[in-house]
Design an enzyme around this catalytic site. Structure first.
Site, PDB file in Angstrom:
ATOM      1  N   ARG A  57       0.870  -1.183   0.000  1.00 22.81           N
ATOM      2  CA  ARG A  57       0.000   0.000   0.000  1.00 22.81           C
ATOM      3  C   ARG A  57       0.904   1.230   0.000  1.00 22.81           C
ATOM      4  O   ARG A  57       2.102   1.141   0.229  1.00 22.81           O
ATOM      5  CB  ARG A  57      -1.001   0.035   1.153  1.00 22.81           C
ATOM      6  CG  ARG A  57      -0.629  -0.624   2.435  1.00 22.81           C
ATOM      7  CD  ARG A  57       0.512   0.013   3.179  1.00 22.81           C
ATOM      8  NE  ARG A  57       0.262   1.374   3.574  1.00 22.81           N
ATOM      9  CZ  ARG A  57       1.196   2.226   3.965  1.00 22.81           C
ATOM     10  NH1 ARG A  57       2.484   1.865   4.002  1.00 22.81           N
ATOM     11  NH2 ARG A  57       0.910   3.462   4.329  1.00 22.81           N
ATOM     12  N   GLY A  58       0.288   2.371  -0.276  1.00 20.47           N
ATOM     13  CA  GLY A  58       1.065   3.608  -0.361  1.00 20.47           C
ATOM     14  C   GLY A  58       1.277   3.975  -1.823  1.00 20.47           C
ATOM     15  O   GLY A  58       1.584   3.116  -2.658  1.00 20.47           O
ATOM     16  N   ALA A  59       1.154   5.293  -2.124  1.00 20.23           N
ATOM     17  CA  ALA A  59       1.125   5.773  -3.510  1.00 20.23           C
ATOM     18  C   ALA A  59       2.314   5.272  -4.347  1.00 20.23           C
ATOM     19  O   ALA A  59       2.137   4.589  -5.368  1.00 20.23           O
ATOM     20  CB  ALA A  59       1.093   7.302  -3.506  1.00 20.23           C
ATOM     21  N   GLN A 204      -1.672   3.171  11.696  1.00 14.28           N
ATOM     22  CA  GLN A 204      -0.474   3.065  10.856  1.00 14.28           C
ATOM     23  C   GLN A 204       0.754   3.693  11.519  1.00 14.28           C
ATOM     24  O   GLN A 204       1.876   3.283  11.253  1.00 14.28           O
ATOM     25  CB  GLN A 204      -0.693   3.756   9.498  1.00 14.28           C
ATOM     26  CG  GLN A 204      -1.755   3.102   8.636  1.00 14.28           C
ATOM     27  CD  GLN A 204      -3.095   3.815   8.777  1.00 14.28           C
ATOM     28  OE1 GLN A 204      -3.420   4.341   9.834  1.00 14.28           O
ATOM     29  NE2 GLN A 204      -3.879   3.799   7.725  1.00 14.28           N
ATOM     30  N   ASP A 245      -1.909  12.637   0.602  1.00  8.17           N
ATOM     31  CA  ASP A 245      -2.467  11.788  -0.448  1.00  8.17           C
ATOM     32  C   ASP A 245      -2.772  12.586  -1.706  1.00  8.17           C
ATOM     33  O   ASP A 245      -2.733  12.055  -2.808  1.00  8.17           O
ATOM     34  CB  ASP A 245      -3.741  11.109   0.050  1.00  8.17           C
ATOM     35  CG  ASP A 245      -3.413  10.064   1.100  1.00  8.17           C
ATOM     36  OD1 ASP A 245      -3.346  10.423   2.286  1.00  8.17           O
ATOM     37  OD2 ASP A 245      -3.185   8.899   0.716  1.00  8.17           O
ATOM     38  N   ASN A 256      -4.962  14.546   3.488  1.00  8.46           N
ATOM     39  CA  ASN A 256      -4.112  13.509   4.081  1.00  8.46           C
ATOM     40  C   ASN A 256      -4.952  12.757   5.108  1.00  8.46           C
ATOM     41  O   ASN A 256      -6.127  13.049   5.337  1.00  8.46           O
ATOM     42  CB  ASN A 256      -2.863  14.143   4.718  1.00  8.46           C
ATOM     43  CG  ASN A 256      -1.804  13.116   5.076  1.00  8.46           C
ATOM     44  OD1 ASN A 256      -1.548  12.188   4.303  1.00  8.46           O
ATOM     45  ND2 ASN A 256      -1.196  13.239   6.239  1.00  8.46           N
TER      46      ASN A 256
END
Lengths: 369, 369
Positions: A57-59, A204, A245, A256
């Site tokens: 996960r994560g851009a 997270q 984000d 975000n």
């Protein structure tokens, strides 16, 4: 970054490629911090599943995974002729694009790879696909390192840094965004302390950011999301650095993880600098207002429950809240530019309202506006 | 308040007395919301243990429990003569006072009871003790009801109320402080909605406040502590009402559960009225600055873990955070008067900086200042 596992330290990216076996290799992020495991995806469908199931996960990380997945799919083509290859490739692209339908990074990463596949033969294009995917991953790392260099002078010896959620290297291929200035400051042997907001409901900060910082040997404490205001009031926070984000190039507004806005309001009250660290791909040059950013309301179960590990080491979900009560669960919020001291990018630090002025330098290429 | 248990609805206080069996009866708050159970304490030592082990918690509730415990101990005296009775009573008092050594309510409640035990015989004093304890509990209820009447007009049809932690009837004998205006508004058939901050790390909002409101049939949602700022930004909160552990009569500063200050800062930014509801016993007339309030740092395990219930119904603690990472866990914070719209008391609503002006009316009896 460096990971110590079973007594051995070595360097890992979150995602990389094994050309000999044509496999994408990934850190299984769902098991962190309780278990460190590498998975290999057998084919592009498997790679798409890894994105869907949030093994990664994560851009930046899912962008690179999709780029590698496209190369993996291209290289697995066993048919004959460019036309059949193109049809096959379209299917690979669609499968990977649909893995996380609302995310923009996999699509833009794959478009970049496709634009490099220009040679005449299938074999040449297969090689170009892999080279372009590797380039995408390397660029992601280089961008994070560059923003780390620009942000590093903000962290001084003795600084107490607050961060929210995980904008670390696990969300990218390496280095991370909000964490990049920290790792750069560590490389300069500066001594500083990080407060990680727990970041309910998905924790997270307590899980991923704390694990990352522990692996790199950076001094840190986890705090409840409720505690940052008190620490600021008592003079125990010097700077806030978060990720984003989506950052609006026209207004300087920053979307975000939920709770970011609250930290920005608190920082403003206490005259504590509040920075947002982003790669350029996060800038949205189209949207004209933060109010137009759709705020995902996720399943209420995230708020009503928590995942953890029992004393005997078993992963277990527990219900925290009163049975029968319901929850609201907005996943993001929007921070206005007047609360943001600066946006740390690979090209330098900008005032949020000056992104638009510097749009050409920052990669805004559309001509329509 | 009304509790529905095994299909039957009836009215309960958090603590009451059974004169025939000389027992203090208590709701076992540690099992809420997953189980509703009444416990009876066999003697004053048992009652002290119930306070120590947090079967009962909350200022008013532990005050009443100690008052009843003192009467229970007095009535159990089987010796002869006033002198022996006084010695016995001193032991009872000490045992109950030491049950929660930092709490002031048990001590002040017991002093009130002792001051009424003035008759000549042991038997008379035993009866006076019980009467005084009953009076203490009844007064606690009356005070909460009075502040509810003063706060009720602040809640309108359609109001969306935010509250933090649990300042509900479980923390008192009945009615509660922050919840009192809500119950009064409900009695007037107003329709409104309450957002309960989860209130990590101990989740009293998600557990106790949500359970209370559900029992009374008040519409509510639990939210992560991170979400209130976003809801305020989108215009979805009309008023904030919280309780207080200690309110400084000289400055109007309010100490309450960690995270309260953050909500006050957010409310100020959004011009949302922020009220603190308190019984008079919460006012500290001595301290001259909120900075002097000792902020308890509780065990880091509260932040690193969470208690909940597994799908099979078993109570289970799980570790949420990265193993090896540590936490800071300040339990309270201090909200300055400029962020507080009003202090709701049994005698009316006061601006926080006007408490001192009205100190005589508000029960400040020391002459030394």
């Amino acid at each position: 970054m460096k990971i110590t596992y079973q007594g051995q330290s070595r360097h890992y990216r979150t995602v990389w490629f094994d050309p000999a076996r044509n496999r994408v290799r990934l850190i299984e992020q769902r098991l962190l911090p309780h278990k460190f495991k590498i998975v290999s995806t057998a084919d592009f469908r498997d790679t798409a599943l890894a994105i869907t199931d949030m093994i990664v996960r994560g851009a930046g990380a899912i962008g690179a995974t999709a780029a590698y997945g496209l190369a993996q799919g291209a290289r697995a083509f066993r048919g004959r002729g460019l036309k059949a290859f193109e049809r096959h490739l379209a299917k690979v692209y669609r499968t990977l694009a649909e893995a996380r339908p609302t995310a923009v990074d996999p699509v833009s990463a794959m478009r970049g790879v496709l634009s490099k596949m220009t040679d005449d033969t299938v074999a040449e294009r297969q090689e170009q696909a892999l080279a372009a995917a590797e380039q995408f991953a390397n660029d992601d790392v280089a961008h994070c390192e560059a923003l780390g260099q620009h942000g590093e002078p903000l962290i001084h010896n003795g600084s107490r840094v607050l961060t929210h959620c995980n904008a670390g290297w696990l969300a990218f291929v390496d280095v991370g965004s909000a964490t990049a200035p920290m790792y750069a400051a560590q490389a300069k042997r500066k001594s500083f302390h990080v407060y990680c907001d727990e970041t309910r409901p998905r924790s997270q900060g307590a899980i991923l950011t704390a694990w990352e910082l522990a692996q790199q040997g950076i001094s840190h404490d986890i705090i409840a999301d409720n505690a940052a205001g008190h620490l600021m009031q008592r003079g125990e926070i010097d700077i806030v650095i978060v990720g984003s984000d989506r950052t609006l190039g026209r207004t300087g507004e920053v979307a975000n993880k939920i709770g970011t806005y609250t930290k920005a309001v608190l920082a403003k009250r206490h005259s504590i600098p509040f920075y947002v660290a982003i790669p350029l791909s996060t800038i949205d040059w189209e949207l004209e207002s933060g109010q137009a950013i759709p705020i995902e309301e996720r399943n209420e179960d995230e708020v009503l429950s928590a995942w953890g590990v029992t004393p005997s080491g078993r992963r277990q979900k527990v219900r925290l809240a009163n049975p029968g009560s319901k929850a609201r669960n907005p996943a993001f919020d929007v921070t206005p530019p007047e609360l943001i001291t600066g946006i740390i990018t690979p090209l330098g630090i900008f005032k949020p309202r000056q992104l638009w002025k510097h749009r050409v330098k920052l990669g805004h290429t559309t001509s329509g506006c």
